[in-house]
Design an enzyme around this catalytic site. Structure first.
Site, short mmCIF file in Angstrom:
data_model
loop_
_atom_site.label_atom_id
_atom_site.label_comp_id
_atom_site.label_asym_id
_atom_site.label_seq_id
_atom_site.Cartn_x
_atom_site.Cartn_y
_atom_site.Cartn_z
N CYS A 17 -0.44 4.08 2.26
CA CYS A 17 -0.22 3.90 3.71
C CYS A 17 1.24 4.13 4.08
O CYS A 17 1.53 4.71 5.12
CB CYS A 17 -0.58 2.47 4.14
SG CYS A 17 -2.03 1.79 3.36
N ASP A 18 2.17 3.67 3.25
CA ASP A 18 3.57 3.60 3.68
C ASP A 18 4.51 4.54 2.93
O ASP A 18 5.69 4.62 3.28
CB ASP A 18 4.08 2.16 3.51
CG ASP A 18 3.31 1.19 4.40
OD1 ASP A 18 2.83 1.63 5.45
OD2 ASP A 18 3.18 0.02 4.03
N CYS A 21 0.83 -1.20 0.00
CA CYS A 21 0.00 0.00 0.00
C CYS A 21 0.87 1.26 0.00
O CYS A 21 1.43 1.63 1.05
CB CYS A 21 -0.91 -0.01 1.23
SG CYS A 21 -1.90 1.48 1.37
#
Ligand SMILES: Cc1cc2nc3c(=O)[nH]c(=O)nc-3n(C[C@H](O)[C@H](O)[C@H](O)COP(=O)(O)OP(=O)(O)OC[C@H]3O[C@@H](n4cnc5c(N)ncnc54)[C@H](O)[C@@H]3O)c2cc1C
Length: 322
Positions: free
Chosen positions: A152-153, A149
């Site tokens: 997200c990261d 992701c």
């Protein structure tokens, strides 16, 4: 909601005596749309959300192709809007995952890690999960440089070099997003052409931080405490080389989350549930919507539409079988 408190002392799942009208399994675009329609039909649907409220859509930074948002909308923001809208009409949420189901008798039984529910109808919308590369280093370095992701990261990779594995829409969308943080984003693709849509391909080609390695697969992810590189193999020549990188983002497709429904409803060899145009599965009273049964379109708007259709059909089923 009535609870069987005696079970709390025996570590048995709490068994609810109430029989629900409809339980929606999953809280992605399909499940939340189903919940909205079922709520507006005054069925007070219970949604078992699994691990991700908003589903895969909430993993992406921006969704530009969901109608009604001409400037795009954040993926997690869209999920929250879906949730709030269904809640306003009476949808209820349990932050729990389905572990087993019994569709052989009516009312149907749905089991989670800690609870057991009875229901007259079910909408399965448990979506899909990212495929893994299944290569050395992947598991041990997940969260230490391996990610599924970008949204997200990505922040953790400021001024770092990352690779993106895959060649579809998700790979390019997420790769482009990662260029906000990373010093370079190298897409590794097993073919010499991308599957992604033309607009995304043009954007990626025009972005100075994006690079491509064609006809190559990742054989191993290297690193101890963190990712340091990937071993690549050229699929045409068989030649192997080490490509240094700080991060590996994997976008190589998805597998439907249907293991717990195997032999309970009909599905194809890949685990996609068979459902007709009314979202009916092989078992009356059990409906399916979204990526659990759609291996073709895989879009928020399509999943949301299927969720709405499933709820309308579940409402008719309940009326006819009252
Ligand atoms: C990185 C990325 C970017 C994307 N970008 C776009 C885009 O720009 N536009 C677009 O239209 N689409 C996009 N998509 C695709 C889109 O997100 C999906 O098609 C859509 O989310 C599918 O919806 P769904 O409800 O069918 O399933 P999912 O979104 O997969 O939701 C599944 C739900 O089921 C739940 N669940 C799973 N297992 C269980 C269980 N055992 N018990 C209970 N609940 C469970 C999960 O927690 C989740 O709530 C993107 C996808 C990704 C991964």
């Amino acid at each position: 909601m009535e609870l069987n408190l005696t079970n709390l002392q025996t570590n048995q799942p709490q068994s609810h005596t109430k029989i629900e009208d409809v339980i929606v399994l999953g809280a992605g675009p399909a499940g939340l749309s189903a919940a909205l329609y079922a709520a507006r039909a005054e069925l007070s649907p219970l949604v078992l959300t699994g691990m991700s409220l908003g589903g895969q859509a909430s993993l992406t930074h921006s969704i530009e192709n969901y109608p009604g948002f001409p400037d795009g909308v954040g993926g997690s923001e869209l999920g929250e809007l879906f949730q709030k809208q269904a809640e306003r009409f009476g949808a209820r949420y349990e932050y729990d995952s389905v572990t087993d189901v019994d569709f052989s008798k009516h009312p149907f039984i749905i089991k989670t890690y800690s609870q057991e529910f009875k229901t007259r109808s079910v909408i399965i919308s448990t979506g899909a999960s990212p495929n893994l590369l299944n290569i050395p280093g992947e598991k041990s370095l997940t969260g230490r440089g391996v990610s599924y992701c970008g949204t997200c990261d990505g922040w953790f990779f400021k001024e770092k070099k990352v690779v993106v594995v895959g060649g579809g829409d998700s790979a390019l969308e997420e790769g482009l997003f990662l260029t906000r943080f990373a010093s370079s984003v190298t897409v590794i693709h097993r073919r010499d052409q991308l599957r992604a849509g033309k607009i995304l391909q043009t954007r990626a080609a025009d972005n100075p931080k994006m690079n491509f390695i064609w006809n190559s697969v990742v054989k191993e992810i290297q690193g101890e405490a963190a990712v340091t590189g990937v071993v690549l193999e050229n699929v045409l020549t068989g030649e192997q080389s080490v490509f240094p990188t700080d991060g590996v983002f994997v976008f190589i497709g998805h597998t439907p989350n249907t293991e717990m429904f195997r032999n309970k409803v009909d599905m194809d060899e890949h685990g996609y549930i068979f459902a007709n145009s009314k979202m009916e599965t092989s078992r009356p009273g059990i409906f399916a919507a979204g990526e659990v049964m759609d291996s073709t379109f895989k879009q928020v708007v399509v999943s949301a539409g299927m969720g709405a259709a499933a709820a309308i059909q579940a409402t008719r089923f309940l009326e006819e079988n009252e």
